[in-house]
Structure formats: C-alpha cells, structure tokens
Write a protein that holds these residues in place. Structure first.
Motif, PDB file in Angstrom:
ATOM      1  N   GLU A  32       0.837  -1.195   0.000  1.00 14.94           N
ATOM      2  CA  GLU A  32       0.000   0.000   0.000  1.00 14.94           C
ATOM      3  C   GLU A  32       0.882   1.259   0.000  1.00 14.94           C
ATOM      4  OE1 GLU A  32      -3.414   0.910   0.199  1.00 14.94           O
ATOM      5  OE2 GLU A  32      -3.992  -1.123  -0.367  1.00 14.94           O
ATOM      6  N   TRP A  35       2.672   1.549  -3.348  1.00 12.35           N
ATOM      7  CA  TRP A  35       1.729   1.967  -4.384  1.00 12.35           C
ATOM      8  C   TRP A  35       1.559   3.486  -4.365  1.00 12.35           C
ATOM      9  CZ3 TRP A  35      -4.100   2.389  -3.904  1.00 12.35           C
ATOM     10  CH2 TRP A  35      -4.697   2.578  -5.158  1.00 12.35           C
ATOM     11  N   ARG A  39       2.806   6.114  -7.367  1.00 18.80           N
ATOM     12  CA  ARG A  39       1.894   7.068  -8.013  1.00 18.80           C
ATOM     13  C   ARG A  39       2.447   8.487  -7.916  1.00 18.80           C
ATOM     14  NH1 ARG A  39      -3.958   4.882  -7.811  1.00 18.80           N
ATOM     15  NH2 ARG A  39      -4.444   7.078  -7.678  1.00 18.80           N
ATOM     16  N   LEU A  47       3.401   0.084 -11.290  1.00 18.79           N
ATOM     17  CA  LEU A  47       1.962  -0.083 -11.519  1.00 18.79           C
ATOM     18  C   LEU A  47       1.708  -1.263 -12.456  1.00 18.79           C
ATOM     19  CD1 LEU A  47       0.858   3.663 -11.916  1.00 18.79           C
ATOM     20  CD2 LEU A  47       0.906   2.254  -9.837  1.00 18.79           C
ATOM     21  N   TYR A  51      -0.687  -4.137 -10.808  1.00 22.72           N
ATOM     22  CA  TYR A  51      -2.068  -4.076 -11.278  1.00 22.72           C
ATOM     23  C   TYR A  51      -2.421  -5.373 -11.990  1.00 22.72           C
ATOM     24  CZ  TYR A  51      -2.647   1.028 -10.616  1.00 22.72           C
ATOM     25  OH  TYR A  51      -2.781   2.287 -10.099  1.00 22.72           O
ATOM     26  N   ASN A 123      -9.359  -1.259  -1.185  1.00 26.56           N
ATOM     27  CA  ASN A 123      -8.505  -1.947  -2.158  1.00 26.56           C
ATOM     28  C   ASN A 123      -8.546  -3.438  -1.870  1.00 26.56           C
ATOM     29  OD1 ASN A 123      -7.682   0.492  -3.278  1.00 26.56           O
ATOM     30  ND2 ASN A 123      -5.909   0.652  -1.946  1.00 26.56           N
ATOM     31  N   TRP A 125      -6.515  -6.948  -2.708  1.00 24.87           N
ATOM     32  CA  TRP A 125      -5.278  -7.532  -3.202  1.00 24.87           C
ATOM     33  C   TRP A 125      -5.428  -9.054  -3.223  1.00 24.87           C
ATOM     34  CZ3 TRP A 125      -1.133  -4.406  -4.584  1.00 24.87           C
ATOM     35  CH2 TRP A 125      -1.208  -3.068  -4.180  1.00 24.87           C
TER      36      TRP A 125
END
Length: 147
Positions: A32, A35, A39, A47, A51, A123, A125
């Motif tokens: 997390e 990520w 970004r 990503l 993803y 989110n 995962w």
C-alpha cells in the motif's frame, strides 16, 4: 494435566497461522505504501507489476477506469500527486486475499489543475504465485463537514 498439554500443543500448532497472517498484513501494508509512492513518482513499471490485468479502479464519480487507462494517466503526467497520506489502514487477510480500507488525504494536479481532498477507499489484493496484485479499488470523496 492432559488438558493443559493439549492446549499448549494446539496453541503451538496454530502459532504459524497467526505469524503468516501478520506477515501477509505486513506485506500488504508495505505494498500500500509502495503503491502511493509509485503514483507520486509516476513509477509506471511498478503499476504494471502490481495491477492485475483486469483491474478497474472505481472513481469518485461512479465511473470505472481500466488498468491501462490509469497507468496512462500517470505516464502522460495528467495526474501528478504531490502527496498521498493515509490514516490508519484496516487490513483483513483471508488466505491469499487482502481487503484494505481507510482514508487518504491527497493533493496534486490533474491536467494542470491543483486540488486537495480526502477519499475513503477500499482496495482488494490477491496473492497469485507468491505475488500480490491489486484486483479492485474503489474511492469515494469524503465530504468536508460544515464548521
């Protein structure tokens, strides 16, 4: 005495299960954070790795952005987060699935226009072949409370 021995043996047998859950929770927490950092820095290679192929990100306006479109927004510079700070994360791990929820406060530019806001997110995962991938994400803007 046999009851006490049985409790100790069962407790020792379950200990690795709890350790695995803690380890998965720690892994997901690190993901997390990574990520958010990816970004901010426009790290599209990260990503691409995390993803899932069929990921769609649920947006605040009720739309869904496909994986490749989200990555393209960061690659083009249309989205440039300056910061993404999260509050406490609620992480629930069940086997190879983790659900993370919380509130992010973020700021940056979208197509050249600066803004800041808080969003509540969820989110999901999934660990596949030892790798965690983001398979679903939903965001809802947190409305400012009147003073």
């Amino acid at each position: 005495m046999h009851s006490l021995i049985r409790i100790v043996v069962v407790s020792m047998a379950l200990l690795p299960c709890f350790a695995m859950a803690d380890s998965a929770e720690q892994e997901v927490t690190r993901l997390e954070d990574a990520w958010r950092t990816a970004r901010i820095h426009g790290d599209t290679a990260f990503l691409e790795r995390v993803y899932a192929r069929d990921l769609e990100i649920g947006t605040m306006d009720g739309n869904a952005v496909p994986r490749d479109q989200d990555i393209a927004l960061f690659a083009s510079g249309d989205i440039k987060p300056k910061f993404i700070d999260h509050g406490p994360l609620r992480i629930q791990v069940s086997g190879d699935t983790a659900v993370v929820s919380g509130v992010d406060h973020l700021g940056g530019t979208y197509k050249g226009h600066y803004g800041e806001m808080s969003i509540r997110f969820t989110n999901v995962w999934l660990r596949h072949a030892g790798q965690w991938q983001l398979i679903a994400s939903q965001n809802t803007r947190v409305q400012e409370k009147p003073h």
